[in-house]
Design a protein around this motif. Structure first.
Motif, PDB file in Angstrom:
ATOM      1  N   ALA A 395       0.829  -1.207   0.000  1.00  0.00           N
ATOM      2  CA  ALA A 395       0.000   0.000   0.000  1.00  0.00           C
ATOM      3  C   ALA A 395       0.862   1.255   0.000  1.00  0.00           C
ATOM      4  N   ARG A 396       1.923   1.268   0.796  1.00  0.00           N
ATOM      5  CA  ARG A 396       2.793   2.441   0.890  1.00  0.00           C
ATOM      6  C   ARG A 396       3.579   2.670  -0.402  1.00  0.00           C
ATOM      7  N   ALA A 397       3.938   1.584  -1.077  1.00  0.00           N
ATOM      8  CA  ALA A 397       4.619   1.725  -2.367  1.00  0.00           C
ATOM      9  C   ALA A 397       3.684   2.361  -3.396  1.00  0.00           C
ATOM     10  N   ILE A 398       2.416   1.957  -3.374  1.00  0.00           N
ATOM     11  CA  ILE A 398       1.432   2.541  -4.293  1.00  0.00           C
ATOM     12  C   ILE A 398       1.314   4.041  -4.049  1.00  0.00           C
ATOM     13  N   ALA A 399       1.305   4.438  -2.781  1.00  0.00           N
ATOM     14  CA  ALA A 399       1.139   5.859  -2.437  1.00  0.00           C
ATOM     15  C   ALA A 399       2.446   6.644  -2.523  1.00  0.00           C
ATOM     16  N   GLY A 400       3.566   5.966  -2.761  1.00  0.00           N
ATOM     17  CA  GLY A 400       4.850   6.653  -2.831  1.00  0.00           C
ATOM     18  C   GLY A 400       5.441   6.946  -1.462  1.00  0.00           C
ATOM     19  N   LEU A 401       4.936   6.276  -0.421  1.00  0.00           N
ATOM     20  CA  LEU A 401       5.453   6.467   0.932  1.00  0.00           C
ATOM     21  C   LEU A 401       6.598   5.502   1.241  1.00  0.00           C
ATOM     22  N   HIS A 402       6.677   4.404   0.504  1.00  0.00           N
ATOM     23  CA  HIS A 402       7.841   3.516   0.549  1.00  0.00           C
ATOM     24  C   HIS A 402       8.490   3.579  -0.830  1.00  0.00           C
ATOM     25  N   ASP A 415       3.532   5.768 -15.852  1.00  0.00           N
ATOM     26  CA  ASP A 415       4.448   5.101 -14.922  1.00  0.00           C
ATOM     27  C   ASP A 415       4.749   6.038 -13.768  1.00  0.00           C
ATOM     28  N   LEU A 416       4.632   5.522 -12.530  1.00  0.00           N
ATOM     29  CA  LEU A 416       4.817   6.358 -11.347  1.00  0.00           C
ATOM     30  C   LEU A 416       6.254   6.305 -10.847  1.00  0.00           C
ATOM     31  N   HIS A 421       7.315  12.351  -3.408  1.00  0.00           N
ATOM     32  CA  HIS A 421       7.974  13.642  -3.627  1.00  0.00           C
ATOM     33  C   HIS A 421       8.344  13.842  -5.083  1.00  0.00           C
ATOM     34  N   ALA A 422       8.687  12.749  -5.768  1.00  0.00           N
ATOM     35  CA  ALA A 422       9.107  12.848  -7.169  1.00  0.00           C
ATOM     36  C   ALA A 422       7.931  12.786  -8.136  1.00  0.00           C
ATOM     37  N   ARG A 428      -0.207  12.896  -7.133  1.00  0.00           N
ATOM     38  CA  ARG A 428      -0.396  12.840  -5.675  1.00  0.00           C
ATOM     39  C   ARG A 428      -1.859  13.083  -5.310  1.00  0.00           C
ATOM     40  N   ARG A 429      -2.537  13.945  -6.066  1.00  0.00           N
ATOM     41  CA  ARG A 429      -3.955  14.196  -5.803  1.00  0.00           C
ATOM     42  C   ARG A 429      -4.789  12.953  -6.092  1.00  0.00           C
TER      43      ARG A 429
END
Length: 626
Positions: A395-402, A415-416, A421-422, A428-429
């Protein structure tokens, strides 16, 4: 507990007797009123009820303790022939940990992070009179075996942070039972644990209480867990016990309307039903009515319910209810389960989110191994598994938190980047995250309106009066009035805080909502309301959701597909009804069998087989070598 054990316990009489317990605020407002019960040696008494009902307050009072702002006004807590409430501070310090023990909800909070676990176990023995090192060493080894943990010196040299949550909780249990107490108070000890670890902890509690003849008070908001561990159950509402009786009688033929509604709100493994919550809120101390406190929320309410607080009415031997219509209520049919979940039609033309060969690391350790899955438009995808299986990391990888991952995560055709931050502002929205802890995810210094409206400013969507208008609309959409915008988090219940967190996530109109264990700390009635809310929002807003949970019955009421993770790999992936109705892997069957339920395992197996049959096809099934 077997029939023979129960008979033996009955002969020994009560180990703990509570009579006329009254607890109030320091300003004199009643919080717990006229509480009386007994617990036999070796018996586990479950205490259930919504947040604010007084469960934890009662549990702490058995240790002669009241939280800041509260005081024990009157009553007695007899431990044998000793009244705990008559003891001075010196006597209470000797009592706690020797004759009375406490296991808190958070296992980490009961352990010193700076001391090795072997040192802490030895301290628990020495603090209450044990002096022989040889005896202590032997007792520590025995304690570790009792809680199914290694007793070798290398393991005992570990620090708490080197243990899993379940291992920490079992160390807490070992410390609590170290001096073979007469009474042990367990305050939500399995909240947040996966079903396998939870089953181990519950079995440990039952076995140790029976082995040492310790009376146990088990506080929980999870009725299914209480049904699995307790022989009798006390149901609390607004500071009183409204129903008390044997667990099987109380859950099968409740004699109080409140208990019936609680039972009706429990998610079931045996069918995808809409969870039925309880409308309204329990009255807070100081605003409780003169009559039955549940009357304003009760469907059987009559004028005489408002006249005075009902006295306990004997329903059958050992089963009492504070309801003037108890003898009528017990004859009623069980609360009708909700209608079958009407899931929104999934758009499979192209996935809104796609993970291809996702591999994640923590340092040099690979924790996710080649994860491949798709999230369709309007779909809810549940991710389940034990602690450490990789649910939250995914889940955190999907949100960019990991951000320590390789492979591909695509949002539509894009592609994310690995970290939030990147990623662009619009990406992000489109991906919003709702965290597990409703108490830690809100800024206590910001009002609800400021918290919910912040994404509008961050993403440049709206400001000023338009932002205020959108905040008011969003609060209404999550079943909170616009007036909540002026409140602060400390003025909200856990369920209300979680609704605010959901409103904050949804106000920017995301495409994907990631929910990480959002109901694990909530009462069953509040949980039902949150799940109903998420389902309605999914249908109304066309949301796609990733729903991380260890609560398998809950999955049946919200998710169309399910991913079962074990040790960072996908074990099964496909239709929720198919996987829970006819699992193909031993690991999935193991998770289901360890899930606490009011129904017996045999009944569930028969119902599942008759509903889905053995031929229901799965999308993907793969052995993980388990």
């Amino acid at each position: 507990m077997s029939i023979d054990q129960q008979a033996a316990v009955t002969k020994t009489g009560a180990a703990v007797t509570v009579r006329g317990l009254q607890i109030a605020t320091t300003s004199g407002v009643p919080v717990v009123t006229d509480l009386s019960f007994e617990i036999a040696a070796g018996e586990v008494l479950g205490v259930v009820g919504e947040s604010g009902s007084g469960k934890t307050t009662v549990g702490l009072s058995l240790l002669g303790h009241a939280r800041r702002g509260l005081k024990i006004v009157s009553g007695s807590v007899l431990l044998g022939d000793q009244d705990v409430l008559e003891m001075d501070d010196v006597a209470l310090r000797r009592l706690r940990g020797s004759l009375v023990s406490y296991v808190p909800q958070d296992p980490a909070s009961s352990l010193n992070p700076a001391l090795r676990i072997g040192v802490q176990l030895r301290e628990a023995l020495k603090a209450h009179g044990s002096t022989s090192d040889a005896e202590n060493t032997a007792r520590i080894a025995e304690m570790m075996r009792e809680v199914a943990l290694p007793d070798d010196p290398e393991y005992l040299r570990r620090y708490p942070h080197q243990l899993s949550g379940g291992q920490q909780q079992r160390i807490g249990l070992a410390m609590a039972f170290a001096n073979r107490p007469r009474l042990i108070v367990l305050d939500e000890p399995t909240t947040g644990l996966d079903v396998t670890t939870q089953a181990t902890v519950l079995a440990t509690v039952r076995d140790l209480a029976a082995a040492y003849g310790s009376a146990a008070l088990y506080v929980s908001h999870d009725l299914a867990v209480v049904a699995a561990v307790a022989s009798r159950v006390a149901v609390m509402y607004a500071g009183r016990i409204v129903e008390l009786g044997p667990a099987d009688q109380l859950f099968e033929s409740s004699a109080h309307p409140y208990t019936r509604r609680l039972v009706g709100a429990i998610p079931r493994l045996t069918g995808s039903r809409v969870l039925v919550g309880i409308p309204g809120h329990a009255p807070s101390p100081g605003s409780r009515p003169p009559g039955c406190a549940f009357a304003p929320r009760c469907q059987l309410h009559s004028p005489e319910c408002d006249e005075k607080v009902p006295e306990p009415l004997q329903v059958v031997g050992g089963h009492t209810s504070r309801c003037i219509k108890a003898l009528e209520v017990v004859k009623l049919q069980a609360v009708t389960p909700g209608e079958r979940v009407q899931s929104p039609r999934v758009d499979s033309s192209a996935p809104v989110l796609s993970l291809k060969n996702l591999v994640a690391h923590y340092g040099d350790t690979e924790v996710l191994h080649s994860i491949n899955l798709d999230l369709e438009h309007h779909e809810c995808l549940a991710i389940v598994g034990e602690s450490g299986s990789g649910k939250t990391t995914t889940a955190r990888a999907i949100a960019g938190l990991h951000r320590d991952w390789t492979g591909s995560i695509r949002l539509g055709d894009l592609d994310l980047a690995t970290s939030a931050h990147a990623r662009s502002t619009d990406v992000r929205r489109q991906i919003q995250y709702v965290f597990q802890n409703p108490y830690g995810s809100l800024n206590p210094r910001k009002s609800v309106g400021e918290t919910v409206g912040q994404p509008l400013q961050v993403f440049g969507i709206a400001s000023g009066r338009e932002a205020d208008h959108r905040v008011a609309e969003m609060l209404e959409q999550v079943s909170l009035s616009a007036s909540y915008a002026r409140r602060y988090p400390d003025q909200l219940s856990g369920g209300e805080r979680q609704r605010v967190a959901i409103a904050r996530a949804l106000i920017s109109s995301p495409s994907v909502l990631v929910c990480d264990e959002v109901t694990s700390a909530l009462d069953v009635s509040v949980q039902a309301a949150i799940v109903e809310l998420l389902g309605n929002l999914q249908r109304e807003l066309g949301l796609s959701m990733v729903f991380v949970t260890h609560n398998l019955p809950l999955v049946r009421s919200i998710a169309q597909k399910i991913v079962v993770l074990a040790n960072g790999s996908i074990v099964e992936y496909g239709d929720t009804a198919a996987i829970l109705g006819n699992p193909q892997q031993e690991y999935t069957r193991h998770l289901i069998s360890n899930t606490p339920s009011l129904e017996t395992a045999r009944m569930e197996a028969v119902e599942l087989a008759s509903e889905f049959g053995p031929s229901h096809a799965l999308h993907v099934t793969r052995s993980a070598g388990i």
